[in-house]
Design a protein around this motif. Sequence first.
Motif, PDB file in Angstrom:
ATOM      1  N   PHE A  58       0.764  -1.144   0.104  1.00  0.00           N
ATOM      2  CA  PHE A  58       0.122   0.061  -0.022  1.00  0.00           C
ATOM      3  C   PHE A  58       0.762   1.334   0.001  1.00  0.00           C
ATOM      4  O   PHE A  58       0.491   2.176  -0.714  1.00  0.00           O
ATOM      5  N   MET A  59       1.955   1.321   0.854  1.00  0.00           N
ATOM      6  CA  MET A  59       2.885   2.343   0.747  1.00  0.00           C
ATOM      7  C   MET A  59       3.386   2.539  -0.714  1.00  0.00           C
ATOM      8  O   MET A  59       3.533   3.645  -1.229  1.00  0.00           O
ATOM      9  N   ASP A  60       3.752   1.600  -1.260  1.00  0.00           N
ATOM     10  CA  ASP A  60       4.362   1.681  -2.802  1.00  0.00           C
ATOM     11  C   ASP A  60       3.319   2.392  -3.644  1.00  0.00           C
ATOM     12  O   ASP A  60       3.618   3.143  -4.172  1.00  0.00           O
ATOM     13  N   ALA A  61       2.085   1.970  -3.501  1.00  0.00           N
ATOM     14  CA  ALA A  61       0.953   2.508  -4.234  1.00  0.00           C
ATOM     15  C   ALA A  61       0.527   3.792  -3.892  1.00  0.00           C
ATOM     16  O   ALA A  61       0.198   4.671  -4.805  1.00  0.00           O
ATOM     17  N   LEU A  62       0.442   4.254  -2.496  1.00  0.00           N
ATOM     18  CA  LEU A  62       0.179   5.564  -2.061  1.00  0.00           C
ATOM     19  C   LEU A  62       1.183   6.564  -2.596  1.00  0.00           C
ATOM     20  O   LEU A  62       0.935   7.601  -3.016  1.00  0.00           O
ATOM     21  N   GLN A  63       2.312   5.780  -2.695  1.00  0.00           N
ATOM     22  CA  GLN A  63       3.677   7.071  -3.191  1.00  0.00           C
ATOM     23  C   GLN A  63       3.420   7.200  -4.483  1.00  0.00           C
ATOM     24  O   GLN A  63       4.203   8.399  -4.984  1.00  0.00           O
ATOM     25  N   ARG A  64       2.918   6.604  -5.417  1.00  0.00           N
ATOM     26  CA  ARG A  64       2.729   6.665  -6.942  1.00  0.00           C
ATOM     27  C   ARG A  64       1.408   7.222  -7.241  1.00  0.00           C
ATOM     28  O   ARG A  64       1.091   7.431  -8.626  1.00  0.00           O
ATOM     29  N   LEU A  65       0.526   7.237  -6.437  1.00  0.00           N
ATOM     30  CA  LEU A  65      -0.903   8.214  -6.742  1.00  0.00           C
ATOM     31  C   LEU A  65      -0.548   9.860  -7.193  1.00  0.00           C
ATOM     32  O   LEU A  65       0.369  10.491  -6.485  1.00  0.00           O
ATOM     33  N   SER A  66      -1.165  10.221  -8.193  1.00  0.00           N
ATOM     34  CA  SER A  66      -1.647  11.538  -8.436  1.00  0.00           C
ATOM     35  C   SER A  66      -2.071  12.193  -7.254  1.00  0.00           C
ATOM     36  O   SER A  66      -2.968  11.493  -6.263  1.00  0.00           O
ATOM     37  N   PRO A  67      -2.274  13.485  -7.190  1.00  0.00           N
ATOM     38  CA  PRO A  67      -2.863  14.207  -5.936  1.00  0.00           C
ATOM     39  C   PRO A  67      -4.220  13.782  -5.886  1.00  0.00           C
ATOM     40  O   PRO A  67      -4.770  13.740  -4.924  1.00  0.00           O
ATOM     41  N   ALA A  68      -5.181  13.659  -7.085  1.00  0.00           N
ATOM     42  CA  ALA A  68      -6.175  13.139  -6.884  1.00  0.00           C
ATOM     43  C   ALA A  68      -6.485  11.553  -7.051  1.00  0.00           C
ATOM     44  O   ALA A  68      -7.474  11.168  -7.191  1.00  0.00           O
ATOM     45  N   ARG A  97       2.076   5.398   7.902  1.00  0.00           N
ATOM     46  CA  ARG A  97       3.236   5.391   7.382  1.00  0.00           C
ATOM     47  C   ARG A  97       3.737   6.282   6.495  1.00  0.00           C
ATOM     48  O   ARG A  97       4.977   6.588   6.419  1.00  0.00           O
ATOM     49  N   VAL A  98       2.892   6.588   5.899  1.00  0.00           N
ATOM     50  CA  VAL A  98       3.431   7.807   4.823  1.00  0.00           C
ATOM     51  C   VAL A  98       2.993   9.218   5.128  1.00  0.00           C
ATOM     52  O   VAL A  98       3.122   9.993   4.428  1.00  0.00           O
ATOM     53  N   GLY A  99       2.902   9.295   6.423  1.00  0.00           N
ATOM     54  CA  GLY A  99       2.414  10.602   7.105  1.00  0.00           C
ATOM     55  C   GLY A  99       1.142  11.184   7.310  1.00  0.00           C
ATOM     56  O   GLY A  99       0.670  12.393   7.786  1.00  0.00           O
ATOM     57  N   VAL A 100       0.110  10.339   7.218  1.00  0.00           N
ATOM     58  CA  VAL A 100      -1.353  11.041   7.120  1.00  0.00           C
ATOM     59  C   VAL A 100      -1.582  10.518   8.732  1.00  0.00           C
ATOM     60  O   VAL A 100      -1.589   9.511   9.257  1.00  0.00           O
TER      61      VAL A 100
END
Length: 196
Positions: A58-68, A97-100
């Motif tokens: 999930f962290m890998d995917a979250l870091q590659r998402l566009s802002p929306a 873990r990604v800061g949310v």
Amino acid sequence: KSVPGQERLVMHNETWRRFLRYPGQQYDLIQISGGDAIGSVSGLRAQQERYGYTVEAFMDALQRLSPAGVISVTRGIQMPPRASLKLAATAIEALRRVGVTQPSGHLAVLRSWNSFTLLVRRQPFSESELQLVREFSRQRMFDLVYLPGLRSEETNRYNRLGQPLLHQGVMALMGAQAGAFIAGYDFNIQPATDDN
């Protein structure tokens, strides 16, 4: 490689996690699915590792998402809830873990009679986006399980269960006593990691 006649369509023969680690663009939608998307989570595949459903994935995917951008995961459902709650707990931990700091605004969960869909974003869902999720669910008779600000009377409308157990579970995972809920649950719903 490019597909003739479909210049915008590029196919990659690669696992999605490895692909996301390559430098490159951001994505508006990352659909995480596998051979067990609606299939069994018991039987022959019960002990098979699923590295696409871990905190690190999930962290890998979250870091590659566009802002929306949105991550969408659809899997089979079973009662009492197990894999669905584990997946929600895993997504919540990845967001942290990604800061949310307030993951409650970054998730939406829907269900049908035999599957659930988890939507995860780096940015909180806006009110207009939440309204779109509500309208989508109403038109297609999906039950709302979790949205920021969801009232309990909005759940368990179409594919009725004796109790809205999945809704109650996700609400508990969002609460201050999430650790105690996870520890006291009858099944192991600890967030999954690559090494556990």
